[in-house]
Design a protein around this motif. Structure first.
Motif, short mmCIF file in Angstrom:
data_model
loop_
_atom_site.label_atom_id
_atom_site.label_comp_id
_atom_site.label_asym_id
_atom_site.label_seq_id
_atom_site.Cartn_x
_atom_site.Cartn_y
_atom_site.Cartn_z
N GLN A 9 1.06 0.92 13.04
CA GLN A 9 2.03 -0.04 13.33
C GLN A 9 2.19 -1.01 12.16
O GLN A 9 1.54 -0.71 10.95
N PHE A 10 3.41 -1.80 12.10
CA PHE A 10 3.35 -2.28 10.63
C PHE A 10 2.47 -3.43 10.42
O PHE A 10 2.12 -3.51 9.12
N ASP A 11 1.93 -4.23 11.38
CA ASP A 11 0.77 -4.81 10.92
C ASP A 11 -0.47 -4.04 10.35
O ASP A 11 -1.43 -4.80 9.58
N SER A 12 -0.67 -2.81 10.94
CA SER A 12 -1.89 -2.33 10.51
C SER A 12 -1.43 -1.52 8.94
O SER A 12 -2.40 -1.54 8.23
N LYS A 13 -0.29 -1.25 8.74
CA LYS A 13 -0.20 -0.76 7.43
C LYS A 13 -0.07 -1.79 6.27
O LYS A 13 -0.37 -1.46 5.24
N PHE A 14 0.55 -3.00 6.88
CA PHE A 14 0.58 -4.20 5.82
C PHE A 14 0.02 -5.35 6.27
O PHE A 14 0.74 -5.96 7.02
N PRO A 15 -1.20 -5.53 6.39
CA PRO A 15 -1.85 -6.73 7.14
C PRO A 15 -1.59 -8.02 6.34
O PRO A 15 -1.06 -8.10 5.25
N ILE A 16 -1.62 -9.01 6.92
CA ILE A 16 -1.16 -10.36 6.64
C ILE A 16 -2.36 -10.95 5.94
O ILE A 16 -3.57 -10.91 6.32
N ILE A 17 -2.10 -11.63 4.70
CA ILE A 17 -3.31 -12.19 3.93
C ILE A 17 -3.73 -13.43 4.48
O ILE A 17 -2.88 -14.11 4.74
N LEU A 18 -5.08 -13.60 4.35
CA LEU A 18 -5.53 -14.91 4.82
C LEU A 18 -6.64 -15.42 3.70
O LEU A 18 -7.27 -14.35 3.08
N PRO A 19 -6.41 -16.41 3.16
CA PRO A 19 -7.57 -17.13 2.16
C PRO A 19 -8.82 -17.16 2.74
O PRO A 19 -9.20 -16.85 3.81
N SER A 20 -10.09 -16.99 1.64
CA SER A 20 -11.17 -16.45 1.86
C SER A 20 -11.86 -17.75 2.62
O SER A 20 -12.50 -17.62 3.51
N LYS A 21 -11.81 -19.09 2.14
CA LYS A 21 -12.61 -20.24 2.63
C LYS A 21 -11.53 -21.15 3.20
O LYS A 21 -11.13 -21.94 2.37
N HIS A 22 -11.22 -21.16 4.45
CA HIS A 22 -10.34 -22.04 5.14
C HIS A 22 -10.85 -22.12 6.54
O HIS A 22 -11.08 -21.00 7.37
N PRO A 23 -10.63 -23.18 7.18
CA PRO A 23 -11.05 -23.30 8.68
C PRO A 23 -10.06 -22.25 9.57
O PRO A 23 -10.91 -21.78 10.51
N LEU A 24 -9.09 -22.26 9.29
CA LEU A 24 -8.08 -21.24 10.12
C LEU A 24 -8.57 -19.93 9.97
O LEU A 24 -8.64 -19.13 11.08
N THR A 25 -9.12 -19.37 8.82
CA THR A 25 -9.66 -18.29 8.60
C THR A 25 -10.81 -17.95 9.54
O THR A 25 -10.90 -16.82 9.94
N ASN A 26 -11.62 -18.88 9.64
CA ASN A 26 -12.96 -18.77 10.25
C ASN A 26 -12.78 -18.69 11.81
O ASN A 26 -13.33 -18.06 12.63
N ILE A 27 -11.45 -19.67 12.16
CA ILE A 27 -11.20 -19.38 13.63
C ILE A 27 -10.61 -18.24 13.95
O ILE A 27 -10.81 -17.60 15.08
N ILE A 28 -9.72 -17.69 13.05
CA ILE A 28 -9.13 -16.21 13.51
C ILE A 28 -10.29 -15.13 13.38
O ILE A 28 -10.52 -14.48 14.50
N LEU A 29 -11.32 -15.23 12.71
CA LEU A 29 -12.33 -14.24 12.60
C LEU A 29 -13.20 -14.57 13.89
O LEU A 29 -13.62 -13.61 14.57
N ARG A 30 -13.47 -15.94 14.22
CA ARG A 30 -14.34 -16.01 15.40
C ARG A 30 -13.59 -15.72 16.76
O ARG A 30 -14.06 -15.22 17.72
N TYR A 31 -12.37 -15.71 16.78
CA TYR A 31 -11.40 -15.05 17.79
C TYR A 31 -11.48 -13.95 18.28
O TYR A 31 -11.52 -13.40 19.46
N GLY A 49 0.82 -1.23 -0.05
CA GLY A 49 -0.13 0.20 -0.07
C GLY A 49 0.79 1.26 -0.11
O GLY A 49 2.15 1.16 -0.33
N ARG A 50 0.26 2.28 0.26
CA ARG A 50 0.99 3.61 0.21
C ARG A 50 1.03 4.22 1.69
O ARG A 50 1.27 5.18 1.83
N LEU A 51 0.88 3.37 2.94
CA LEU A 51 1.08 3.75 4.23
C LEU A 51 2.54 3.55 4.88
O LEU A 51 2.58 3.54 5.84
N THR A 52 3.31 3.58 3.94
CA THR A 52 4.78 3.18 4.31
C THR A 52 5.35 4.29 5.29
O THR A 52 5.94 4.08 6.46
N HIS A 53 4.96 5.53 5.15
CA HIS A 53 5.35 6.80 5.97
C HIS A 53 4.57 6.91 7.11
O HIS A 53 4.98 8.07 7.50
N SER A 54 3.45 6.28 7.14
CA SER A 54 2.34 6.76 8.28
C SER A 54 2.85 6.24 9.60
O SER A 54 4.05 5.43 9.76
N ASP A 55 2.32 6.60 10.69
CA ASP A 55 2.86 6.47 12.01
C ASP A 55 2.14 4.91 12.45
O ASP A 55 2.20 4.76 13.80
#
Length: 282
Positions: A133-155, A125-131
């Motif tokens: 956190q790194f995870d907020s600027k560049f989130p980790i990609i998760l697949p759409s239909k996977h049991p672990l993705t649903n587990i994370i969303l439920r968490y 993205g274009r948020l490299t110079h923002s204040d």
């Protein structure tokens, strides 16, 4: 002699029977861990203890004991996420490792993805110079239909006390970027039993017919509704001391035209109301 020769000839006529036993074993540690629980925190802790056991088995002189450390939990979570991405986005990761950033036929083509120092897929993205956190600027990609993705969303749904779909999507995207995220968040909220039980069921009451005075035309204030509001505190014009006096406001509403007339009364007695209203109503 005859019996031995007969047995040999009989054995030659028999067909050999071959029994084949096939057993299927799932050798993937990642798949086995996902079958342990639907709790994201528990999966991370179980993985952390597995890695600790492996470390203590290899390095017996430098054993790790006691509660789990932050680095152990963080490494276990990174391993889980990387295993998920390697299983779902193997072609994209191979191309990125070769230095090919263009992914025209991939679902990730519009996200400007890259591999971080831990070899995890993140959204560019274009948020490299923002204040942020790194995870907020560049989130980790998760697949759409996977049991672990649903587990994370439920968490996240349980962590933030049963959020709605929009708020859940916002909090998840502070760390992760699930593909088709808003629809997955909506499904998590709809499947939550606690949210379903606490969701109020609204009913629309059918309103009754209007009275005759409201639907027949007539001149203004022929049929009038009266109400009071207040109290209010005022100072009279010729008052020497700054003493506030209590007054009320009489509200006259015309049933036919909905016109409103306001008047002041000194108190809530019938005498005060009658003395003010007789000049207006009569």
């Amino acid at each position: 002699m005859y019996s031995s020769e007969f047995k040999k000839s009989a054995n030659c006529e028999l067909k050999d029977s071959i029994v084949t036993l096939m057993s299927i074993h799932d050798n993937s540690l990642f798949d086995r861990i996902l079958k342990i629980s639907n709790d994201y925190t528990k999966l991370i802790r179980v993985t952390s203890f597995i890695f600790r056991f492996i470390h203590n088995s290899i390095f017996s002189k430098v054993r790790k004991t006691g509660p789990l450390t932050y680095s152990e939990v963080s490494n276990a979570e990174h391993w889980i996420i990387k295993s998920l991405q390697r299983a779902e986005f193997s072609e994209e990761i191979k191309r990125l490792e070769k230095g090919e950033s263009n992914l025209p036929k991939s679902k990730l083509a519009s996200l400007n993805v890259f591999l971080d120092e831990n070899k995890m897929l993140r959204v560019g993205g274009r948020l490299t110079h923002s204040d942020l956190q790194f995870d907020s600027k560049f989130p980790i990609i998760l697949p759409s239909k996977h049991p672990l993705t649903n587990i994370i969303l439920r968490y996240f749904h349980l962590k933030y006390f049963h959020l709605g779909s929009q708020a859940l999507s916002y909090h998840v995207r502070q760390r992760f970027w699930p593909l088709n995220g808003i629809n997955n968040c909506r499904k998590i909220v709809n499947d939550c039993v606690t949210c379903f039980k606490n969701k109020p069921v609204s009913s629309n009451q059918i309103m009754g017919n209007l009275p005759t005075e409201r639907v027949k035309p007539t001149y203004a204030f022929n049929v009038t509704g009266i109400d009071f509001c207040g109290p209010f505190y005022i100072k009279f014009k010729n008052q020497r001391k700054g003493v506030f006096n209590k007054i009320y406001v009489a509200v006259y509403v015309c049933f036919c035209s909905k016109a409103i007339h306001l008047d002041f009364v000194t108190d809530l007695t019938s005498e005060a109301f009658y003395s003010k209203s007789k000049t207006f109503l009569w």
